[in-house]
Design a protein around this motif. Structure first.
Motif, PDB file in Angstrom:
ATOM      1  N   SER A  24       0.864  -1.172   0.000  1.00  0.00           N
ATOM      2  CA  SER A  24       0.000   0.000   0.000  1.00  0.00           C
ATOM      3  C   SER A  24       0.903   1.226   0.000  1.00  0.00           C
ATOM      4  CB  SER A  24      -0.885  -0.003   1.253  1.00  0.00           C
ATOM      5  OG  SER A  24      -1.680   1.167   1.292  1.00  0.00           O
ATOM      6  N   PHE A  25       0.721   2.095  -0.996  1.00  0.00           N
ATOM      7  CA  PHE A  25       1.603   3.250  -1.145  1.00  0.00           C
ATOM      8  C   PHE A  25       0.941   4.297  -2.009  1.00  0.00           C
ATOM      9  CE2 PHE A  25       2.199   0.420  -4.641  1.00  0.00           C
ATOM     10  CZ  PHE A  25       2.416   1.224  -5.745  1.00  0.00           C
ATOM     11  N   LYS A  26       1.448   5.513  -1.952  1.00  0.00           N
ATOM     12  CA  LYS A  26       1.002   6.601  -2.823  1.00  0.00           C
ATOM     13  C   LYS A  26       1.958   6.644  -3.992  1.00  0.00           C
ATOM     14  CE  LYS A  26      -1.112  10.374  -4.105  1.00  0.00           C
ATOM     15  NZ  LYS A  26      -1.808  10.178  -5.338  1.00  0.00           N
ATOM     16  N   GLY A  27       1.469   6.311  -5.162  1.00  0.00           N
ATOM     17  CA  GLY A  27       2.295   6.158  -6.351  1.00  0.00           C
ATOM     18  C   GLY A  27       3.208   7.323  -6.666  1.00  0.00           C
ATOM     19  N   GLU A  28       2.687   8.527  -6.627  1.00  0.00           N
ATOM     20  CA  GLU A  28       3.507   9.678  -7.028  1.00  0.00           C
ATOM     21  C   GLU A  28       4.688   9.900  -6.085  1.00  0.00           C
ATOM     22  OE1 GLU A  28       1.448  13.671  -5.194  1.00  0.00           O
ATOM     23  OE2 GLU A  28       0.440  12.710  -6.873  1.00  0.00           O
ATOM     24  N   ASP A  29       4.592   9.424  -4.846  1.00  0.00           N
ATOM     25  CA  ASP A  29       5.682   9.609  -3.883  1.00  0.00           C
ATOM     26  C   ASP A  29       6.765   8.540  -4.006  1.00  0.00           C
ATOM     27  OD1 ASP A  29       4.444  11.811  -2.775  1.00  0.00           O
ATOM     28  OD2 ASP A  29       3.766  10.777  -0.975  1.00  0.00           O
ATOM     29  N   THR A  30       6.363   7.291  -4.218  1.00  0.00           N
ATOM     30  CA  THR A  30       7.347   6.205  -4.061  1.00  0.00           C
ATOM     31  C   THR A  30       7.361   5.155  -5.162  1.00  0.00           C
ATOM     32  OG1 THR A  30       5.862   4.783  -2.780  1.00  0.00           O
ATOM     33  CG2 THR A  30       7.155   6.419  -1.541  1.00  0.00           C
ATOM     34  N   ARG A  31       6.427   5.182  -6.116  1.00  0.00           N
ATOM     35  CA  ARG A  31       6.308   4.099  -7.094  1.00  0.00           C
ATOM     36  C   ARG A  31       7.603   3.835  -7.863  1.00  0.00           C
ATOM     37  NH1 ARG A  31       2.005   1.720  -9.271  1.00  0.00           N
ATOM     38  NH2 ARG A  31       0.617   3.448  -8.766  1.00  0.00           N
ATOM     39  N   THR A  32       8.229   4.870  -8.396  1.00  0.00           N
ATOM     40  CA  THR A  32       9.398   4.652  -9.248  1.00  0.00           C
ATOM     41  C   THR A  32      10.706   4.584  -8.471  1.00  0.00           C
ATOM     42  OG1 THR A  32       9.632   7.019  -9.675  1.00  0.00           O
ATOM     43  CG2 THR A  32       8.311   5.742 -11.247  1.00  0.00           C
ATOM     44  N   GLY A  33      10.648   4.749  -7.193  1.00  0.00           N
ATOM     45  CA  GLY A  33      11.851   4.681  -6.362  1.00  0.00           C
ATOM     46  C   GLY A  33      11.750   3.569  -5.344  1.00  0.00           C
ATOM     47  N   PHE A  34      11.464   3.946  -4.120  1.00  0.00           N
ATOM     48  CA  PHE A  34      11.455   3.008  -3.005  1.00  0.00           C
ATOM     49  C   PHE A  34      10.570   1.785  -3.245  1.00  0.00           C
ATOM     50  CE2 PHE A  34       9.684   1.403   0.947  1.00  0.00           C
ATOM     51  CZ  PHE A  34      10.843   1.086   1.640  1.00  0.00           C
ATOM     52  N   THR A  35       9.310   2.016  -3.624  1.00  0.00           N
ATOM     53  CA  THR A  35       8.363   0.908  -3.744  1.00  0.00           C
ATOM     54  C   THR A  35       8.752  -0.044  -4.867  1.00  0.00           C
ATOM     55  OG1 THR A  35       6.595   2.247  -2.797  1.00  0.00           O
ATOM     56  CG2 THR A  35       5.925   0.295  -4.015  1.00  0.00           C
ATOM     57  N   SER A  36       9.203   0.478  -5.990  1.00  0.00           N
ATOM     58  CA  SER A  36       9.596  -0.421  -7.087  1.00  0.00           C
ATOM     59  C   SER A  36      10.817  -1.254  -6.697  1.00  0.00           C
ATOM     60  CB  SER A  36       9.866   0.359  -8.379  1.00  0.00           C
ATOM     61  OG  SER A  36      10.968   1.229  -8.227  1.00  0.00           O
ATOM     62  N   HIS A  37      11.750  -0.676  -5.934  1.00  0.00           N
ATOM     63  CA  HIS A  37      12.919  -1.437  -5.475  1.00  0.00           C
ATOM     64  C   HIS A  37      12.510  -2.496  -4.444  1.00  0.00           C
ATOM     65  CE1 HIS A  37      15.717   1.013  -7.687  1.00  0.00           C
ATOM     66  NE2 HIS A  37      15.237   2.110  -7.133  1.00  0.00           N
ATOM     67  N   LEU A  38      11.596  -2.131  -3.542  1.00  0.00           N
ATOM     68  CA  LEU A  38      11.101  -3.092  -2.558  1.00  0.00           C
ATOM     69  C   LEU A  38      10.383  -4.238  -3.255  1.00  0.00           C
ATOM     70  CD1 LEU A  38      10.465  -3.991   0.344  1.00  0.00           C
ATOM     71  CD2 LEU A  38       8.488  -2.445   0.290  1.00  0.00           C
ATOM     72  N   TYR A  39       9.527  -3.920  -4.209  1.00  0.00           N
ATOM     73  CA  TYR A  39       8.794  -4.935  -4.975  1.00  0.00           C
ATOM     74  C   TYR A  39       9.760  -5.887  -5.683  1.00  0.00           C
ATOM     75  CZ  TYR A  39       5.733  -6.927  -8.547  1.00  0.00           C
ATOM     76  OH  TYR A  39       5.046  -7.793  -9.371  1.00  0.00           O
ATOM     77  N   ALA A  40      10.764  -5.328  -6.338  1.00  0.00           N
ATOM     78  CA  ALA A  40      11.739  -6.158  -7.056  1.00  0.00           C
ATOM     79  C   ALA A  40      12.514  -7.057  -6.092  1.00  0.00           C
ATOM     80  CB  ALA A  40      12.696  -5.267  -7.854  1.00  0.00           C
ATOM     81  N   ALA A  41      12.926  -6.520  -4.953  1.00  0.00           N
ATOM     82  CA  ALA A  41      13.682  -7.309  -3.971  1.00  0.00           C
ATOM     83  C   ALA A  41      12.831  -8.443  -3.411  1.00  0.00           C
ATOM     84  CB  ALA A  41      14.170  -6.405  -2.838  1.00  0.00           C
TER      85      ALA A  41
END
Length: 166
Positions: A24-41
């Motif tokens: 659960s996240f706000k896309g504009e804040d973290t989608r292309t940075g933190f969240t995408s790296h967490l998802y990939a890991a």
């Protein structure tokens, strides 16, 4: 010797999980940075993870699909960022996650991404700004606003990871 019999209705049914983790996240804040790296890991380590842009099927109702994914996850990772409350769907997701945490064996992990947990708990800063808009839009005594505020207060009490100034 007394015999004890057990009814199968006394044994709770085993829950079937589709996902290990719901993000659960706000896309504009973290989608292309933190969240995408967490998802990939998580995926690299064999952890089945739900993220809204990868798992939604075309034609499905977004709200139903997301709510079902929350229910079918063992863990919910909530990435609280400065604009998390600017989107009412994030707040509804949060309420659903807390409901599942109370009613199902689901675990919550919080990440305070560039926000202070105290600001989340007391709805200060960008959280305060968002709630002022919601009170104006829905009314001072809106049940939704009260529910969202309570959910933020609850989730801020969870220990989590802080990324501010890191």
């Amino acid at each position: 010797m007394a015999s004890t019999s057990y009814s199968t209705s006394m044994i709770p049914p085993q829950r079937l999980y589709t996902y290990h983790v719901f993000l659960s996240f706000k896309g504009e804040d973290t989608r292309t940075g933190f969240t995408s790296h967490l998802y990939a890991a998580l995926n690299r380590n064999g952890i089945t993870t739900y993220i809204d842009d990868n798992n939604l099927r075309k034609g499905d109702l977004i709200s139903y699909e997301l709510l079902r994914a929350i229910e079918e996850s063992v863990f919910a990772v909530i990435v609280l960022s400065p604009n998390y409350t600017s989107y009412t769907w994030c707040l509804d997701e949060l309420c659903k996650i807390l409901h599942c945490n109370n009613d199902l064996p689901q675990h919550i992990v919080t990440v305070f991404y560039d926000v202070d947990p105290s600001d989340v708990r007391h709805q200060k800063g960008t959280f305060q700004y968002a709630f002022r808009k919601y009170q104006h839009r829905f009314g001072e005594e809106s049940e939704n606003v009260k529910r969202w505020r309570h959910a933020l207060t609850q989730v801020a009490a969870y220990s989590g990871w802080h990324t501010k100034n890191q």
